[in-house]
Write a protein that holds these residues in place. Structure first.
Motif, PDB file in Angstrom:
ATOM      1  N   UNK A  32      13.685  -5.063 -15.974  1.00  0.00           N
ATOM      2  CA  UNK A  32      14.197  -5.258 -14.478  1.00  0.00           C
ATOM      3  C   UNK A  32      15.000  -3.823 -14.102  1.00  0.00           C
ATOM      4  N   UNK A  33      15.620  -3.137 -15.288  1.00  0.00           N
ATOM      5  CA  UNK A  33      16.513  -2.053 -14.884  1.00  0.00           C
ATOM      6  C   UNK A  33      15.446  -0.792 -14.564  1.00  0.00           C
ATOM      7  N   UNK A  34      14.463  -0.700 -15.163  1.00  0.00           N
ATOM      8  CA  UNK A  34      13.214   0.432 -15.002  1.00  0.00           C
ATOM      9  C   UNK A  34      12.809   0.132 -13.452  1.00  0.00           C
ATOM     10  N   UNK A  35      12.518  -1.186 -13.466  1.00  0.00           N
ATOM     11  CA  UNK A  35      12.050  -1.742 -11.852  1.00  0.00           C
ATOM     12  C   UNK A  35      12.707  -1.358 -10.627  1.00  0.00           C
ATOM     13  N   UNK A  36      14.124  -1.593 -10.805  1.00  0.00           N
ATOM     14  CA  UNK A  36      15.147  -1.143 -10.060  1.00  0.00           C
ATOM     15  C   UNK A  36      15.391   0.584  -9.929  1.00  0.00           C
ATOM     16  N   UNK A  37      15.249   1.362 -10.884  1.00  0.00           N
ATOM     17  CA  UNK A  37      15.387   2.562 -10.921  1.00  0.00           C
ATOM     18  C   UNK A  37      14.173   3.340 -10.152  1.00  0.00           C
ATOM     19  N   UNK A  38      13.149   2.865 -10.717  1.00  0.00           N
ATOM     20  CA  UNK A  38      11.907   3.628 -10.154  1.00  0.00           C
ATOM     21  C   UNK A  38      11.114   3.075  -8.718  1.00  0.00           C
ATOM     22  N   UNK A  39      11.280   1.825  -8.585  1.00  0.00           N
ATOM     23  CA  UNK A  39      10.763   1.328  -7.407  1.00  0.00           C
ATOM     24  C   UNK A  39      10.766   2.043  -6.262  1.00  0.00           C
ATOM     25  N   UNK A  40      11.933   2.816  -5.963  1.00  0.00           N
ATOM     26  CA  UNK A  40      11.956   3.634  -4.624  1.00  0.00           C
ATOM     27  C   UNK A  40      11.412   4.676  -4.671  1.00  0.00           C
ATOM     28  N   UNK A  41      10.947   5.464  -5.849  1.00  0.00           N
ATOM     29  CA  UNK A  41      10.409   6.523  -6.021  1.00  0.00           C
ATOM     30  C   UNK A  41       9.166   6.715  -6.992  1.00  0.00           C
ATOM     31  N   UNK A  46       9.181   8.872 -15.829  1.00  0.00           N
ATOM     32  CA  UNK A  46       8.802   7.278 -16.057  1.00  0.00           C
ATOM     33  C   UNK A  46       9.576   7.064 -17.577  1.00  0.00           C
ATOM     34  N   UNK A  47       8.843   7.968 -18.518  1.00  0.00           N
ATOM     35  CA  UNK A  47       9.495   8.005 -19.899  1.00  0.00           C
ATOM     36  C   UNK A  47      10.743   7.859 -19.829  1.00  0.00           C
ATOM     37  N   UNK A  48      11.604   8.863 -19.197  1.00  0.00           N
ATOM     38  CA  UNK A  48      12.980   8.934 -19.187  1.00  0.00           C
ATOM     39  C   UNK A  48      13.577   7.798 -18.625  1.00  0.00           C
ATOM     40  N   UNK A  49      13.212   7.153 -17.782  1.00  0.00           N
ATOM     41  CA  UNK A  49      13.705   5.790 -17.386  1.00  0.00           C
ATOM     42  C   UNK A  49      13.535   4.637 -18.113  1.00  0.00           C
ATOM     43  N   UNK A  50      12.428   4.299 -18.873  1.00  0.00           N
ATOM     44  CA  UNK A  50      12.160   3.742 -20.008  1.00  0.00           C
ATOM     45  C   UNK A  50      13.045   3.756 -21.039  1.00  0.00           C
ATOM     46  N   UNK A  51      13.282   5.033 -21.537  1.00  0.00           N
ATOM     47  CA  UNK A  51      14.186   5.309 -22.764  1.00  0.00           C
ATOM     48  C   UNK A  51      15.594   4.952 -22.318  1.00  0.00           C
ATOM     49  N   UNK A  52      16.109   5.229 -21.128  1.00  0.00           N
ATOM     50  CA  UNK A  52      17.471   5.012 -20.817  1.00  0.00           C
ATOM     51  C   UNK A  52      17.689   3.498 -20.581  1.00  0.00           C
ATOM     52  N   UNK A  53      16.577   2.659 -20.172  1.00  0.00           N
ATOM     53  CA  UNK A  53      16.778   1.383 -20.164  1.00  0.00           C
ATOM     54  C   UNK A  53      16.954   0.851 -21.551  1.00  0.00           C
ATOM     55  N   UNK A  93       6.223   6.215  -6.321  1.00  0.00           N
ATOM     56  CA  UNK A  93       5.193   7.007  -5.606  1.00  0.00           C
ATOM     57  C   UNK A  93       5.059   8.615  -5.784  1.00  0.00           C
ATOM     58  N   UNK A  94       6.095   9.206  -6.116  1.00  0.00           N
ATOM     59  CA  UNK A  94       6.277  10.394  -6.542  1.00  0.00           C
ATOM     60  C   UNK A  94       6.860  11.080  -7.614  1.00  0.00           C
ATOM     61  N   UNK A  95       6.899  10.342  -8.628  1.00  0.00           N
ATOM     62  CA  UNK A  95       7.301  10.859 -10.198  1.00  0.00           C
ATOM     63  C   UNK A  95       6.153  10.685 -10.725  1.00  0.00           C
ATOM     64  N   UNK A 146       0.602  -1.217  -0.137  1.00  0.00           N
ATOM     65  CA  UNK A 146      -0.058   0.091   0.070  1.00  0.00           C
ATOM     66  C   UNK A 146       0.931   1.152  -0.020  1.00  0.00           C
ATOM     67  N   UNK A 147       2.163   1.157  -0.259  1.00  0.00           N
ATOM     68  CA  UNK A 147       3.048   2.386  -0.371  1.00  0.00           C
ATOM     69  C   UNK A 147       2.884   3.121  -1.625  1.00  0.00           C
ATOM     70  N   UNK A 148       2.227   2.471  -2.788  1.00  0.00           N
ATOM     71  CA  UNK A 148       2.140   2.995  -4.302  1.00  0.00           C
ATOM     72  C   UNK A 148       0.670   2.858  -4.550  1.00  0.00           C
ATOM     73  N   UNK A 149       0.167   3.943  -5.238  1.00  0.00           N
ATOM     74  CA  UNK A 149      -1.217   3.724  -5.740  1.00  0.00           C
ATOM     75  C   UNK A 149      -1.009   2.856  -7.187  1.00  0.00           C
ATOM     76  N   UNK A 150      -2.072   2.207  -7.294  1.00  0.00           N
ATOM     77  CA  UNK A 150      -2.073   1.443  -8.397  1.00  0.00           C
ATOM     78  C   UNK A 150      -2.127   2.094  -9.908  1.00  0.00           C
ATOM     79  N   UNK A 151      -2.625   3.299 -10.030  1.00  0.00           N
ATOM     80  CA  UNK A 151      -2.338   3.974 -10.997  1.00  0.00           C
ATOM     81  C   UNK A 151      -1.123   4.378 -11.419  1.00  0.00           C
TER      82      UNK A 151
END
Length: 437
Positions: free
Chosen positions: A147-156, A165-172, A158-160, A124-129
Motif C-alpha cells: 500500500x505504501x508503494x502504491x501511494x508513493x508511485x501512483x502519482x508518478x 521503482x526498486x528504490x520505492x519497494x526497498x524503502x517500503x 507513468x514517468x519513472x 488510460x493514464x498509465x501504460x500497462x507495462x
C-alpha cells in the motif's frame, strides 16, 4: 493475422511530421485501451477459476519446475487461482504459460494490492507495462508495504523507471517489513546461491555460436575476490598504444585466466558432456580452406570443426554408435532404454505441449496412450518410440490430471485438445490453432 491494406499504409506514408506525432499519440491511446481490455479479460479468467484449497493453487513452481515450491502468484491477500488454468488462456493469446502466469499474478496484484495504480491503468493514464513492473516488484511485500508503494508511485508511475521503482519497494520493505531482511539474507543463501550454466539466452534472438553463459550468485566478498583475481591478471597496459588489441581481446584473456585458475586448483579435469554429431573423418581430416565446416552439438546448435577440435584437445572422448532414427522396437517395461530415450529426444527436441519450448533433455517421456502394467491386464509392447513424447513435468502433470488430451499423428505432429473446445497442432514449424467448437 490480417495484413495492413494498401490504404492503411498510404495513410501513414502521406503524413507530415506534425500529423504523424498526432497519430502516434492516438495510437498510444489505442494500445492502452487494448491492454486495459486484455487486463480485464485476464482478471475475469482468474475470477472464473478460484482454487478450492491451497493444495490446488496456481504457484510459480509449476512454471519454474520447482515441485515443492509454494510461492503462489500474487502477494498476500490476493485471491487464490486454481492450478493448470494458465494454459488455455496462454494458447488463445499465443503466449507461453510462464508469461501468462506472470500476467495473471501481476493483474491480481494491481487490482487487490495496488488499487491507485490500477485505477490509473483503467483511466488510460498509465501504460500497462509500467504498472506491471511495479506489480512484479511488490508481490513479496506485506499488505502495508505494498500500500505504501502504491501511494508513493501512483502519482508518478507513468514517468519513472526501474531504479525509482526498486528504490520505492526497498524503502517500503524497510519501513514495514524490517524483520524480513534477515529472512531475505537466509533465503538468498539457501535458494539463490549457486552456479548456473546457460547455453542460450531465450528471447534475445541470438544464436549459440559456441558460447555459453555462467552466472554465479553468492556472498559479495567472495565474488569480488574472484573478479579481482581475474581482472588484475588481465588488465590492459597503461599505454593503450603499446598494444592496440589489448582492450579488444580483454574478454578472451579473462576467460583464459579463469581456465588457468581452474587448472591451478590441481584437481583432475572434470567430465564435460557434449553430444556432438561428427565423424572421425571430420576430426582427422585437413581443415585447410574449410573453416566453414561444421558439426552439430545436440540441443545447442552448430559449431565449426575448428572450435570442436579445440574443445576436444586433451579430452577423453567417448564415441557412441550411430542411432537408427527409424527404429521402432517395443518393450514390455514402463521405462524406455537409453537408445529409445535418445531417439525420442532427438526426434522431438522440446516439450510437445503447445507453445512450450522446454528442451526435451529436461522433460519426462510420457506414454501418449497411458501405460497399464502387465500384471493389471496391460498388453505387451506399450513402450515404443511412437507412443512416447517429451513433456516437461508441469505439462506431464497437466495431461495426467486430464486438463488436456493429445495424440501423435502418422506425420509426427501432435494434436492437443483443451477443455474449452480448442485444438492445436504442434508441428516442426510451430504451434497452430486448428479449430474451435
Amino acid at each position: 493475422m490480417d495484413q495492413p491494406s494498401h490504404e492503411q499504409l498510404s495513410e501513414v506514408d502521406d503524413l507530415d511530421a506534425d500529423r504523424l506525432l498526432e497519430v502516434a499519440r492516438e495510437a498510444e491511446v489505442e494500445v492502452r485501451r487494448a491492454e486495459r481490455r486484455r487486463l480485464r479479460l485476464v482478471l475475469r479468467w482468474c475470477d472464473l477459476h478460484p482454487a478450492l484449497d491451497d493444495s490446488q493453487r496456481l504457484s510459480w513452481g509449476e512454471q519454474d519446475r520447482v515441485w515443492d515450491c509454494d510461492a503462489w502468484i500474487g502477494g498476500e491477500g490476493v485471491p487464490a487461482v486454481a492450478e493448470f488454468t494458465a494454459e488455455p488462456l496462454a494458447a488463445v493469446m499465443r503466449m507461453s504459460p510462464a508469461a501468462t502466469t506472470s500476467l495473471m499474478g501481476e493483474a491480481l496484484e494491481l487490482r487487490h494490492r495496488l488499487p491507485r495504480i490500477h485505477a490509473r491503468v483503467e483511466s488510460l493514464d498509465v501504460a500497462l507495462w509500467r504498472a506491471r513492473r511495479v506489480a512484479k516488484a511488490t508481490q513479496g511485500l506485506s499488505v502495508e508495504a505494498a500500500a505504501h508503494v502504491d501511494a508513493v508511485l501512483a502519482p508518478l508511475v507513468d514517468s519513472v523507471g526501474p531504479t525509482r521503482i526498486d528504490r520505492a519497494v526497498a524503502e517500503a520493505a524497510a519501513l514495514y517489513d524490517p524483520e524480513t531482511l534477515t529472512d531475505a539474507e537466509e533465503h538468498a543463501r539457501v535458494h539463490e546461491w549457486g552456479i548456473t550454466l546457460r547455453h542460450h539466452r531465450a528471447g534475445e534472438g541470438r544464436q549459440w555460436a559456441g558460447t555459453s553463459w555462467l552466472a554465479i550468485t553468492g556472498d559479495t566478498p567472495t565474488l569480488q575476490r574472484l573478479h579481482d583475481l581475474i581482472t588484475d591478471t588481465t588488465a590492459p597496459p597503461a599505454d593503450p598504444d603499446a598494444n592496440p588489441d589489448s582492450q579488444r581481446d580483454l574478454g578472451v584473456r579473462q576467460i583464459r585466466a579463469l581456465a588457468e585458475v581452474l587448472d591451478g586448483l590441481g584437481a583432475p579435469r572434470p567430465r564435460v558432456r557434449l553430444a556432438i554429431d561428427i565423424t572421425t573423418d571430420d576430426l582427422t581430416g585437413d581443415l585447410t580452406g574449410h573453416s566453414a565446416q561444421v558439426g552439430r552439438v545436440l540441443g545447442l546448435g552448430p559449431a565449426t570443426l575448428a572450435t570442436i577440435r579445440d574443445w576436444l584437445a586433451g579430452a577423453s572422448v567417448t564415441v557412441l554408435p550411430v542411432l537408427d532414427m527409424a527404429r521402432t522396437d517395443a518393450i514390455d517395461a514402463h521405462d524406455p532404454p537409453r537408445w529409445m530415450r535418445d531417439l525420442v529426444t532427438r526426434r522431438d527436441t522440446h516439450c510437445v505441449h503447445p507453445f512450450c519450448d522446454t528442451p526435451a533433455t529436461r522433460c519426462d517421456l510420457d506414454h501418449i496412450t497411458a501405460y497399464i502394467p502387465m500384471d493389471e491386464g496391460g498388453p505387451p509392447g506399450q513402450t515404443h518410440p511412437a507412443n512416447l513424447a517429451p513433456l516437461c513435468r508441469h505439462h506431464h502433470r497437466n495431461k495426467t490430471h486430464g486438463h488436456w488430451t493429445y495424440h501423435r499423428t502418422n506425420h509426427g505432429d501432435y494434436l492437443w485438445h483443451d477443455q474449452h473446445g480448442h485444438t492445436y497442432a504442434v508441428t516442426r514449424q510451430g504451434t497452430l490453432e486448428l479449430e474451435t467448437r
